[in-house]
Design a protein around this motif. Structure first.
Motif, PDB file in Angstrom:
ATOM      1  N   GLU A  96      12.331 -19.587   6.974  1.00 16.12           N
ATOM      2  CA  GLU A  96      12.104 -20.613   5.952  1.00 16.12           C
ATOM      3  C   GLU A  96      13.399 -21.132   5.330  1.00 16.12           C
ATOM      4  O   GLU A  96      13.476 -21.375   4.139  1.00 16.12           O
ATOM      5  N   GLY A  97      14.423 -21.271   6.176  1.00 16.63           N
ATOM      6  CA  GLY A  97      15.679 -21.861   5.714  1.00 16.63           C
ATOM      7  C   GLY A  97      16.645 -20.902   5.048  1.00 16.63           C
ATOM      8  O   GLY A  97      17.628 -21.337   4.464  1.00 16.63           O
ATOM      9  N   TRP A  98      16.392 -19.597   5.143  1.00 13.92           N
ATOM     10  CA  TRP A  98      17.258 -18.623   4.499  1.00 13.92           C
ATOM     11  C   TRP A  98      17.544 -17.437   5.420  1.00 13.92           C
ATOM     12  O   TRP A  98      16.658 -16.941   6.091  1.00 13.92           O
ATOM     13  N   ASP A  99      18.791 -16.969   5.393  1.00 16.97           N
ATOM     14  CA  ASP A  99      19.142 -15.647   5.891  1.00 16.97           C
ATOM     15  C   ASP A  99      19.029 -14.727   4.687  1.00 16.97           C
ATOM     16  O   ASP A  99      19.456 -15.081   3.573  1.00 16.97           O
ATOM     17  N   HIS A 100      18.466 -13.541   4.883  1.00 21.53           N
ATOM     18  CA  HIS A 100      18.242 -12.630   3.762  1.00 21.53           C
ATOM     19  C   HIS A 100      18.425 -11.194   4.214  1.00 21.53           C
ATOM     20  O   HIS A 100      17.919 -10.796   5.261  1.00 21.53           O
ATOM     21  N   LEU A 101      19.153 -10.420   3.415  1.00 26.80           N
ATOM     22  CA  LEU A 101      19.308  -8.989   3.636  1.00 26.80           C
ATOM     23  C   LEU A 101      18.843  -8.252   2.394  1.00 26.80           C
ATOM     24  O   LEU A 101      19.241  -8.592   1.284  1.00 26.80           O
ATOM     25  N   SER A 102      17.987  -7.255   2.571  1.00 20.29           N
ATOM     26  CA  SER A 102      17.638  -6.310   1.511  1.00 20.29           C
ATOM     27  C   SER A 102      18.373  -5.027   1.855  1.00 20.29           C
ATOM     28  O   SER A 102      18.207  -4.493   2.955  1.00 20.29           O
ATOM     29  N   VAL A 103      19.186  -4.531   0.927  1.00 25.30           N
ATOM     30  CA  VAL A 103      20.016  -3.355   1.175  1.00 25.30           C
ATOM     31  C   VAL A 103      19.644  -2.291   0.154  1.00 25.30           C
ATOM     32  O   VAL A 103      19.714  -2.546  -1.055  1.00 25.30           O
TER      33      VAL A 103
ATOM     34  N   HIS B  55      20.138  -7.582  -2.788  1.00 23.58           N
ATOM     35  CA  HIS B  55      19.891  -8.597  -1.769  1.00 23.58           C
ATOM     36  C   HIS B  55      21.115  -9.481  -1.554  1.00 23.58           C
ATOM     37  O   HIS B  55      21.877  -9.737  -2.484  1.00 23.58           O
ATOM     38  N   ILE B  56      21.250  -9.957  -0.337  1.00 22.85           N
ATOM     39  CA  ILE B  56      22.275 -10.936   0.028  1.00 22.85           C
ATOM     40  C   ILE B  56      21.542 -12.122   0.655  1.00 22.85           C
ATOM     41  O   ILE B  56      20.661 -11.944   1.496  1.00 22.85           O
ATOM     42  N   TRP B  57      21.917 -13.339   0.233  1.00 19.88           N
ATOM     43  CA  TRP B  57      21.244 -14.563   0.680  1.00 19.88           C
ATOM     44  C   TRP B  57      22.252 -15.568   1.226  1.00 19.88           C
ATOM     45  O   TRP B  57      23.394 -15.634   0.765  1.00 19.88           O
ATOM     46  N   ARG B  58      21.796 -16.390   2.177  1.00 17.32           N
ATOM     47  CA  ARG B  58      22.569 -17.540   2.649  1.00 17.32           C
ATOM     48  C   ARG B  58      21.584 -18.616   3.073  1.00 17.32           C
ATOM     49  O   ARG B  58      20.763 -18.412   3.968  1.00 17.32           O
ATOM     50  N   PRO B  59      21.655 -19.802   2.422  1.00 15.76           N
ATOM     51  CA  PRO B  59      20.765 -20.890   2.836  1.00 15.76           C
ATOM     52  C   PRO B  59      21.258 -21.523   4.130  1.00 15.76           C
ATOM     53  O   PRO B  59      22.454 -21.572   4.398  1.00 15.76           O
ATOM     54  N   HIS B  60      20.318 -22.001   4.939  1.00 14.71           N
ATOM     55  CA  HIS B  60      20.664 -22.703   6.177  1.00 14.71           C
ATOM     56  C   HIS B  60      20.987 -24.163   5.851  1.00 14.71           C
ATOM     57  O   HIS B  60      20.332 -24.780   5.020  1.00 14.71           O
ATOM     58  N   GLY B  61      21.966 -24.709   6.515  1.00 15.53           N
ATOM     59  CA  GLY B  61      22.255 -26.138   6.438  1.00 15.53           C
ATOM     60  C   GLY B  61      22.832 -26.619   5.123  1.00 15.53           C
ATOM     61  O   GLY B  61      22.899 -27.824   4.884  1.00 15.53           O
ATOM     62  N   VAL B  62      23.243 -25.703   4.258  1.00 15.61           N
ATOM     63  CA  VAL B  62      23.805 -26.071   2.955  1.00 15.61           C
ATOM     64  C   VAL B  62      25.062 -25.235   2.729  1.00 15.61           C
ATOM     65  O   VAL B  62      25.035 -24.023   2.899  1.00 15.61           O
ATOM     66  N   GLU B  63      26.138 -25.890   2.352  1.00 12.40           N
ATOM     67  CA  GLU B  63      27.358 -25.165   2.007  1.00 12.40           C
ATOM     68  C   GLU B  63      27.203 -24.609   0.591  1.00 12.40           C
ATOM     69  O   GLU B  63      26.896 -25.346  -0.342  1.00 12.40           O
ATOM     70  N   ILE B  64      27.387 -23.315   0.438  1.00 19.68           N
ATOM     71  CA  ILE B  64      27.300 -22.698  -0.894  1.00 19.68           C
ATOM     72  C   ILE B  64      28.540 -23.104  -1.677  1.00 19.68           C
ATOM     73  O   ILE B  64      29.665 -22.887  -1.222  1.00 19.68           O
ATOM     74  N   PRO B  65      28.349 -23.719  -2.851  1.00 18.45           N
ATOM     75  CA  PRO B  65      29.528 -24.087  -3.651  1.00 18.45           C
ATOM     76  C   PRO B  65      30.302 -22.840  -4.073  1.00 18.45           C
ATOM     77  O   PRO B  65      29.708 -21.810  -4.367  1.00 18.45           O
ATOM     78  N   ARG B  66      31.628 -22.973  -4.062  1.00 19.43           N
ATOM     79  CA  ARG B  66      32.487 -21.868  -4.479  1.00 19.43           C
ATOM     80  C   ARG B  66      33.483 -22.377  -5.495  1.00 19.43           C
ATOM     81  O   ARG B  66      33.890 -23.539  -5.450  1.00 19.43           O
ATOM     82  N   PRO B  67      33.898 -21.523  -6.416  1.00 23.09           N
ATOM     83  CA  PRO B  67      34.919 -21.937  -7.375  1.00 23.09           C
ATOM     84  C   PRO B  67      36.261 -22.122  -6.665  1.00 23.09           C
ATOM     85  O   PRO B  67      36.440 -21.640  -5.542  1.00 23.09           O
ATOM     86  N   PRO B  68      37.199 -22.804  -7.322  1.00 22.79           N
ATOM     87  CA  PRO B  68      38.533 -22.939  -6.722  1.00 22.79           C
ATOM     88  C   PRO B  68      39.105 -21.561  -6.392  1.00 22.79           C
ATOM     89  O   PRO B  68      38.878 -20.584  -7.111  1.00 22.79           O
ATOM     90  N   VAL B  69      39.824 -21.471  -5.291  1.00 27.31           N
ATOM     91  CA  VAL B  69      40.343 -20.195  -4.802  1.00 27.31           C
ATOM     92  C   VAL B  69      41.183 -19.487  -5.866  1.00 27.31           C
ATOM     93  O   VAL B  69      41.158 -18.264  -5.957  1.00 27.31           O
TER      94      VAL B  69
END
Length: 125
Positions: free
Chosen positions: A49-56, A101-115
């Motif tokens: 459903e558009g997400w990579d998901h890990l339950s740890v 949990h760790i998540w990553r949406p498909h097809g969307v760049e996750i915004p990140r703060p300036p390095v």
């Protein structure tokens, strides 16, 4: 997320069968040794459903930062950003007291703060 077939070494067919599933390259149950103490961490991985998901999870405590980072590096490629989310309490559903949990949406760049916001460069202190 990586093709889960590359992590067969860690796949738990026993746990997959006990949950009525037969894992493949998109989902499965894995037992990963902790880089801290070598004890088992259970990882449920899904790609749906558009997400990579890990339950740890661990049996007696939540995984710590080095353990979560280790799992992230095993399951995601070097060029992928993934995240832990702190959702509103009304959206929080817990099935295990020591699970993160760790998540990553498909097809969307996750915004990140300036390095430069991510930490102090080595050698500056």
């Amino acid at each position: 997320m990586r093709d889960l077939g590359t992590l067969e070494l860690y796949r738990s067919h026993y746990w997959e069968r006990s949950m009525g599933m037969d894992g493949d390259y998109e989902y499965g149950l894995f037992i990963i040794p902790s880089p801290i103490d070598g004890r088992d961490m259970a990882v449920m991985a899904t790609n749906a459903e558009g997400w990579d998901h890990l339950s740890v999870s661990r049996i007696n405590r939540c995984p710590n930062w080095p353990e979560m980072e280790h799992v992230k590096r095993l399951f995601f490629r070097e060029d992928e950003t993934a995240m832990q989310l702190h959702v509103p309490p009304s959206d929080h559903k817990s099935l295990h007291p020591f699970c993160l949990h760790i998540w990553r949406p498909h097809g969307v760049e996750i915004p990140r703060p300036p390095v430069e916001f991510l930490g102090i460069p080595e050698g500056t202190i």
